[in-house]
Design a protein around this motif. Sequence first.
Motif, short mmCIF file in Angstrom:
data_model
loop_
_atom_site.label_atom_id
_atom_site.label_comp_id
_atom_site.label_asym_id
_atom_site.label_seq_id
_atom_site.Cartn_x
_atom_site.Cartn_y
_atom_site.Cartn_z
N UNK A 273 0.84 -1.20 0.00
CA UNK A 273 0.00 0.00 0.00
C UNK A 273 0.88 1.24 0.00
N UNK A 274 0.52 2.19 -0.88
CA UNK A 274 1.17 3.50 -0.91
C UNK A 274 0.32 4.47 -0.09
N UNK A 275 0.81 4.85 1.07
CA UNK A 275 0.07 5.73 1.97
C UNK A 275 0.58 7.16 1.82
N UNK A 276 -0.03 7.89 0.90
CA UNK A 276 0.35 9.30 0.64
C UNK A 276 1.85 9.44 0.45
N UNK A 277 2.36 8.70 -0.54
CA UNK A 277 3.79 8.76 -0.85
C UNK A 277 4.06 10.05 -1.63
N UNK A 278 4.71 11.02 -0.98
CA UNK A 278 4.92 12.34 -1.56
C UNK A 278 6.40 12.69 -1.63
N UNK A 279 6.71 13.60 -2.58
CA UNK A 279 8.07 14.10 -2.73
C UNK A 279 8.28 15.20 -1.71
N UNK A 280 9.30 15.06 -0.86
CA UNK A 280 9.54 16.00 0.22
C UNK A 280 10.56 17.06 -0.18
N UNK A 281 11.64 16.66 -0.84
CA UNK A 281 12.68 17.63 -1.22
C UNK A 281 13.51 17.05 -2.36
N UNK A 282 14.41 17.91 -2.89
CA UNK A 282 15.30 17.54 -3.99
C UNK A 282 16.74 17.57 -3.51
N UNK A 283 17.57 16.78 -4.18
CA UNK A 283 19.02 16.85 -4.03
C UNK A 283 19.59 17.16 -5.41
N UNK B 76 15.83 12.32 -5.05
CA UNK B 76 14.53 12.72 -4.52
C UNK B 76 14.39 12.18 -3.11
N UNK B 77 13.91 13.02 -2.21
CA UNK B 77 13.58 12.57 -0.87
C UNK B 77 12.08 12.37 -0.81
N UNK B 78 11.66 11.15 -0.51
CA UNK B 78 10.26 10.76 -0.55
C UNK B 78 9.82 10.38 0.87
N UNK B 79 8.61 10.79 1.22
CA UNK B 79 8.05 10.46 2.53
C UNK B 79 6.72 9.76 2.37
N UNK B 80 6.39 8.91 3.34
CA UNK B 80 5.14 8.15 3.28
C UNK B 80 4.62 7.95 4.69
#
Length: 294
Positions: A29-39, A49-53
């Motif tokens: 399950x992908x629980x609001x997998x969003x892009x948080x920041x860039x490198x 890409x820094x991804x948070x879930x």
Amino acid sequence: MRTGVIAKKVGMTRLFQEDGRHVPVTVLALEDCQVVSHRTADRDGYFALQVGSGEAKQKNVNKPQREAFAKAEVPLKMKVAEFRVENEEGLMPVGSTISAEHFVAGQKVDITGHTQGKGFAGAMKRWGFGGLRATHGVSLSHRSHGSTGNRQDPGRVFKNKKMAGHMGDRQRTQQNLEIVRTDADRGLLFVKGSVPGAKNAWLLVRDAVKLPVPEGVPFPGAILEKKGAASQHEEADPGLVESAAEHEVHDQVDAEQQAKRAAEQKAGAGDDVTPATGEENKADGAADGESKES
């Protein structure tokens, strides 16, 4: 080279194919997998890409992380991971939500997670040793791993020797697992076979590094378009209306009927010359009273 996603292991089930065969799959399950920041290469020396879930409570997130999430305008995340990309073209907008359609059916992926912890285990269970003989002087030590030392030179036990100890809970990557089906509405990935980790464990899902990416895969990724906050109402077909609710359906009144009803409502109203219907009785009663008094 695309970014990966952070998924939570839900459990295992099976899917039936068109020809009747069933395939054992693991549901992620992908629980609001969003892009948080860039490198970026200018600032960090590489592109990533820094991804948070997941959704975390405020008390479980430290202040620097809260400020980073607030800057990206994303809610507090429970799990954060970083995925390398080849160049700037592989970066996705900050705050965008990655959809399950990021992967396509039939694609091979690599899944990284921590294996299930087994606690303290003996050498036979941990390493598959055969154990000692069951007879000829071996008493009460059939499942031991035997001697570990040696003679005078070097006179010690070598490092990394297979002995009893903590088993499991190691980071492992299982490669070339097949995506059987994706569900963008519910944010689910169905992967053939088993994956490392226990239920509700966080996993990193990437494109397979040993196989080429198939055609038709969205680049740099599939962004989930969230529906509006306003609720969408659906009306039933005319034949599905219950008989008990038919009296609540009113036809539209045209202009002629509206004028007729207005005239009926004003029929009993009085004017400057003629009193109203209720006021006539009062006037008659008052006149009778005056005549009796006189």
